[in-house]
Scaffold this motif. Sequence first.
Motif, PDB file in Angstrom:
ATOM      1  N   TYR A 175      33.123   3.171  28.261  1.00 11.32           N
ATOM      2  CA  TYR A 175      32.940   4.574  27.922  1.00 11.32           C
ATOM      3  C   TYR A 175      33.963   4.976  26.860  1.00 11.32           C
ATOM      4  CZ  TYR A 175      30.063   5.423  32.085  1.00 11.32           C
ATOM      5  OH  TYR A 175      29.067   5.429  33.024  1.00 11.32           O
ATOM      6  N   TYR A 227      35.720   8.545  25.395  1.00 10.14           N
ATOM      7  CA  TYR A 227      35.947   9.986  25.476  1.00 10.14           C
ATOM      8  C   TYR A 227      36.958  10.361  24.399  1.00 10.14           C
ATOM      9  CZ  TYR A 227      33.687  10.649  30.034  1.00 10.14           C
ATOM     10  OH  TYR A 227      32.777  10.739  31.054  1.00 10.14           O
ATOM     11  N   GLN A 262      39.853  13.622  23.338  1.00  6.68           N
ATOM     12  CA  GLN A 262      40.548  14.792  23.817  1.00  6.68           C
ATOM     13  C   GLN A 262      41.244  15.469  22.656  1.00  6.68           C
ATOM     14  OE1 GLN A 262      43.648  14.123  26.750  1.00  6.68           O
ATOM     15  NE2 GLN A 262      43.281  16.128  27.680  1.00  6.68           N
ATOM     16  N   SER A 271      45.219  19.766  24.269  1.00 10.25           N
ATOM     17  CA  SER A 271      45.238  20.747  25.349  1.00 10.25           C
ATOM     18  C   SER A 271      43.864  21.096  25.917  1.00 10.25           C
ATOM     19  CB  SER A 271      45.931  22.040  24.903  1.00 10.25           C
ATOM     20  OG  SER A 271      47.279  21.799  24.621  1.00 10.25           O
ATOM     21  N   GLN A 272      42.847  20.337  25.537  1.00 10.86           N
ATOM     22  CA  GLN A 272      41.527  20.560  26.131  1.00 10.86           C
ATOM     23  C   GLN A 272      41.182  19.397  27.050  1.00 10.86           C
ATOM     24  OE1 GLN A 272      38.489  21.378  23.232  1.00 10.86           O
ATOM     25  NE2 GLN A 272      39.831  22.662  21.997  1.00 10.86           N
ATOM     26  N   GLY A 273      40.162  19.570  27.895  1.00 12.95           N
ATOM     27  CA  GLY A 273      39.700  18.475  28.714  1.00 12.95           C
ATOM     28  C   GLY A 273      38.996  17.425  27.870  1.00 12.95           C
ATOM     29  N   PRO A 274      39.043  16.166  28.274  1.00 15.48           N
ATOM     30  CA  PRO A 274      38.340  15.113  27.524  1.00 15.48           C
ATOM     31  C   PRO A 274      36.846  15.398  27.401  1.00 15.48           C
ATOM     32  CG  PRO A 274      39.877  14.141  29.094  1.00 15.48           C
ATOM     33  CD  PRO A 274      39.818  15.613  29.391  1.00 15.48           C
ATOM     34  N   TYR A 325      33.085  13.666  26.654  1.00 14.24           N
ATOM     35  CA  TYR A 325      32.307  12.435  26.630  1.00 14.24           C
ATOM     36  C   TYR A 325      31.719  12.199  25.244  1.00 14.24           C
ATOM     37  CZ  TYR A 325      28.178   9.499  27.257  1.00 14.24           C
ATOM     38  OH  TYR A 325      27.224   8.533  27.118  1.00 14.24           O
ATOM     39  N   TYR A 327      39.823   7.844  23.807  1.00 12.21           N
ATOM     40  CA  TYR A 327      40.069   6.952  24.931  1.00 12.21           C
ATOM     41  C   TYR A 327      38.896   6.007  25.134  1.00 12.21           C
ATOM     42  CZ  TYR A 327      43.842  10.084  26.366  1.00 12.21           C
ATOM     43  OH  TYR A 327      44.991  10.838  26.416  1.00 12.21           O
ATOM     44  N   PHE A 386      41.878   5.150  32.273  1.00 14.06           N
ATOM     45  CA  PHE A 386      42.018   5.559  30.886  1.00 14.06           C
ATOM     46  C   PHE A 386      43.034   4.656  30.199  1.00 14.06           C
ATOM     47  CE2 PHE A 386      39.771   9.554  30.104  1.00 14.06           C
ATOM     48  CZ  PHE A 386      39.311   9.819  31.379  1.00 14.06           C
TER      49      PHE A 386
END
Lengths: 112, 115
Positions: A34, A36, A38, A41-44, A46, A87, A102
């Motif tokens: 996978y 991802y 980021q 300061s934000q969420g990862p 997809y 990631y 990760f």
Amino acid sequence: DAKTTQPPSMDCAEGRAANLPCNHSTISGNEYVYWYRQIHSQGPQYIIHGLKNNETNEMASLIITEDRKSSTLILPHATLRDTAVYYCIVRVEGWSGNQFYFGTGTSLTVIP
Amino acid sequence: KAGVTQTPRYLIKTRGQQVTLSCSPISGHRSVSWYQQTPGQGLQFLFEYFSETQRNKGNFPGRFSGRQFSNSRSEMNVSTLELGDSALYLCASSFRPVPSSYEQYFGPGTRLTVT
């Protein structure tokens, strides 16, 4: 334990293709790769995933080597908004479920 | 469709206190996972819940616990806070955690600062 290895940082010129490598030499046959990203300061977010075939979606392409020991994420036309930490993740099937390990991530900077 | 929501977004606590963080998954998602992100350790898996059951747990001390409710909402609790617990806590939801491909969708995180 680390399951993936990525370069810590990369630069890419705006409008050019960004090729982000990932090594996952211990991957087993039923584990997916996978990607991802980021943004600070934000969420990862997809991006894409694959098992053994190359995959493409509206965001990126994923190229997995035949032996599945490495893969490359390709952003075909990088923009400034693609500046983020990327990631590469191998999904491990644990005894009681699944875990995401990760990697260290690659900090991609898109340069104007 | 609304995304994953986490509350509160920011929190300041004192060493020794306890804290509870909340996560509401995307509608229809039954799997919720929690991660801790720190500058030194990066993103680390805490635990995963599916149908109110903890399915998997990362390598964290027992001070870290969680639960999931029948509506799939999840909470995580950290007791006896330490300075090292200062981190961004991320929640992610997915449709199911079965051994097949699936995507996780992350929330914006809760920034916890322990003083």
